[in-house]
Design a protein around this motif. Structure first.
Motif, PDB file in Angstrom:
ATOM      1  N   THR A 191       0.812  -1.226   0.000  1.00 48.86           N
ATOM      2  CA  THR A 191       0.000   0.000   0.000  1.00 48.86           C
ATOM      3  C   THR A 191       0.839   1.268   0.000  1.00 48.86           C
ATOM      4  N   ALA A 192       2.137   1.156   0.263  1.00 49.50           N
ATOM      5  CA  ALA A 192       3.011   2.328   0.302  1.00 49.50           C
ATOM      6  C   ALA A 192       4.248   2.070  -0.545  1.00 49.50           C
ATOM      7  N   CYS A 193       4.831   3.157  -1.061  1.00 49.85           N
ATOM      8  CA  CYS A 193       6.020   3.031  -1.902  1.00 49.85           C
ATOM      9  C   CYS A 193       7.252   2.769  -1.049  1.00 49.85           C
ATOM     10  N   ALA A 194       8.064   1.835  -1.509  1.00 48.67           N
ATOM     11  CA  ALA A 194       9.357   1.571  -0.872  1.00 48.67           C
ATOM     12  C   ALA A 194      10.415   2.443  -1.545  1.00 48.67           C
ATOM     13  N   PRO A 195      11.556   2.697  -0.858  1.00 44.71           N
ATOM     14  CA  PRO A 195      12.590   3.577  -1.441  1.00 44.71           C
ATOM     15  C   PRO A 195      13.095   3.114  -2.799  1.00 44.71           C
ATOM     16  N   ASP A 196      13.126   1.795  -3.037  1.00 48.09           N
ATOM     17  CA  ASP A 196      13.662   1.310  -4.302  1.00 48.09           C
ATOM     18  C   ASP A 196      12.598   1.116  -5.381  1.00 48.09           C
ATOM     19  N   ASP A 197      11.332   1.448  -5.096  1.00 49.15           N
ATOM     20  CA  ASP A 197      10.283   1.350  -6.109  1.00 49.15           C
ATOM     21  C   ASP A 197      10.447   2.476  -7.125  1.00 49.15           C
ATOM     22  N   PRO A 198      10.321   2.152  -8.429  1.00 46.95           N
ATOM     23  CA  PRO A 198      10.500   3.202  -9.448  1.00 46.95           C
ATOM     24  C   PRO A 198       9.357   4.216  -9.410  1.00 46.95           C
ATOM     25  N   ALA A 199       9.698   5.458  -9.656  1.00 47.87           N
ATOM     26  CA  ALA A 199       8.660   6.496  -9.706  1.00 47.87           C
ATOM     27  C   ALA A 199       7.761   6.265 -10.910  1.00 47.87           C
ATOM     28  N   SER A 200       6.499   6.622 -10.771  1.00 44.28           N
ATOM     29  CA  SER A 200       5.567   6.436 -11.884  1.00 44.28           C
ATOM     30  C   SER A 200       5.868   7.453 -12.980  1.00 44.28           C
ATOM     31  N   PRO A 201       5.635   7.085 -14.244  1.00 45.02           N
ATOM     32  CA  PRO A 201       5.859   8.042 -15.337  1.00 45.02           C
ATOM     33  C   PRO A 201       5.045   9.317 -15.174  1.00 45.02           C
TER      34      PRO A 201
END
Length: 448
Positions: A191-201
């Protein structure tokens, strides 16, 4: 509060069903009286009478079980042979053979035929025969019997018109509601973004909530679906997206990434596919459709129901098998009134805006009337379609005799079909019982 809302939904469905039944019977009553047929009763429901009042020659009333209704017309069938023989009965002391010539022989079904004839003869008592249903021309009999189902179709068209053109259809607009900060794998419970998750376009391009999409890749768009189609078809290709923000237009460059996402096809089926993805959602609002959209939807649904109605026994059997095996019900399978009432209660109890619930309930009641329209046209007695077939057969016999210059044939005596009617009724009762049991034990899950 949820329980109260559930009960309100059920009550509204029951009231709507009662109104649908009442209008169905009015569809029979009005043309019957217009054509001069004597109507003894107009009743909504079955069982003990809760209230009734006689107006003219017709008794109007409401019975305890609002699961149907009927009007009692004089002479649904021609008089039995016994009744017609009575006029020429022999004098006292003469042999009684002539008076019993039309009486059915022994046996269960023969007794049923005789009982049906006697009940029909009672509706002709004290009448000169010119106000009987069977004496009407074929086209008038067809109109009387077709009037009930047509009332259900008209009601469905009105309800769908209210839903589509009065309330509107929830449509994703070109206004952005939210932008994902990152890209999460399809089916992820994260449910939340992790530091290594890519940013959305979309986030990288600077798209913000409240932006209104004007065009994508040089193509003007007037719906979010149109914008999504262009984006999904262009993975890894940079697109110019023109948005309106604070009254001014600006161009943003977005590169959709290739991602696995659920895609809804033209037939409504949802599948997983690799498409272009940018990570933004749209606001939804009710958009009123042209006035013809509702009627078109009602007629389309009637065609779909008619197409699967002949599969009803097989579908009921599958419903019973799923119930016994503990499998999930087919959401497109048949429902009983109990199942429809349960769905109405669940819709009313959902945590959704009131307008959403009202729209869904009206659509549910419209669909129920479509089912009543199609079901009653099945060409089997005691359904309206069966009576229409009998009238048409009578017309064909008369036309054939006229063509060959023969005397007019006797009216078709549909009481001979009582055994078939009995089998149909038993089959309907059994299928109805199975569906009610399934709706209680293994209900359809449409709302999760």
């Amino acid at each position: 509060m949820t329980v109260i809302a559930f009960l309100i939904g059920v009550v509204l469905l029951v009231v709507g069903l009662a109104v649908s039944i009442a209008l169905h019977e009015i569809g029979h009553l009005v043309p019957a009286k217009k054509f001069g047929v004597r109507v003894g009763q107009y009743m909504i429901g079955f069982g003990p009478t809760l209230w009734s009042r006689r107006i003219g020659e017709t008794e109007y009333g409401v019975k305890a079980l609002p699961l149907g209704g009927y009007i009692s017309m004089a002479g649904m069938y021609p008089p039995s042979p016994d009744a017609t023989a009575t006029a020429d009965a022999p004098a006292a002391g003469a042999p009684a053979a002539a008076g019993t010539a039309g009486k059915a022989g022994g046996g269960f079904f023969a007794t049923m035929v005789q009982d049906a004839r006697l009940a029909n003869d009672e509706t002709l008592a004290g009448d000169d025969g010119r106000r009987a249903f069977y004496e009407l021309p074929v086209w008038q009999r067809v109109i009387v019997m077709l009037g009930g189902p047509l009332m259900n179709l008209v009601l469905a068209v009105v309800l769908f018109a209210i839903v589509f053109s009065g309330i509107g259809v929830q449509t994703a607009t070109t206004t952005i509601a939210a932008v994902s900060e990152c890209v999460l794998p399809a089916g992820s419970t994260q449910t939340a973004c992790a530091p290594d998750d890519p940013a959305s376009p979309a986030a990288e391009a600077g798209i913000q909530p409240g932006d209104v999409i004007v065009s994508v890749d040089g193509t003007d768009v007037d719906s979010f679906a149109a914008a999504s189609a262009i984006i999904q078809a262009a993975p890894n290709r940079t697109l110019d997206v023109v948005v309106r923000r604070d009254g001014a237009e600006q161009t943003l460059r977005v590169t959709p990434m290739l991602a696995e996402r659920e895609v809804r096809g033209a037939d409504g089926a949802v599948t997983t596919a690799e498409v272009g993805f940018v990570g933004m959602t749209a606001t939804t609002e009710y958009v009123r459709q042209p006035i013809w959209e509702g009627p078109e939807a009602a007629l389309a649904q009637a065609g779909q129901v008619a197409g699967i109605m002949w599969q009803l026994p097989a579908r009921v059997y599958q419903t019973a098998a799923d119930m016994i095996a503990g499998h999930d019900r087919d959401p497109n399978g048949p429902l009983s009134v109990v199942g429809v009432g349960r769905l109405a209660g669940e819709v009313a109890a959902t945590d959704a805006p009131v307008l959403d619930r009202v729209s869904t309930l009206l659509g549910l009641l419209g669909s129920l009337n479509i089912a009543l329209f199609v079901f009653n046209l099945i060409p089997l007695l005691p359904l309206d379609g069966g009576h229409i077939v009998v009238a048409l057969w009578d017309g064909i016999k008369r036309a054939w005799a006229k063509l060959w210059r023969r005397p007019p044939p006797a009216p078709v005596d549909a009481t001979r079909l009582v055994p078939v009617t009995f089998v149909v009724v038993i089959a309907l009762v059994v299928m109805g019982g199975i569906l009610i049991l399934a709706d209680l034990i293994n209900p359809v899950q449409l709302l999760g």
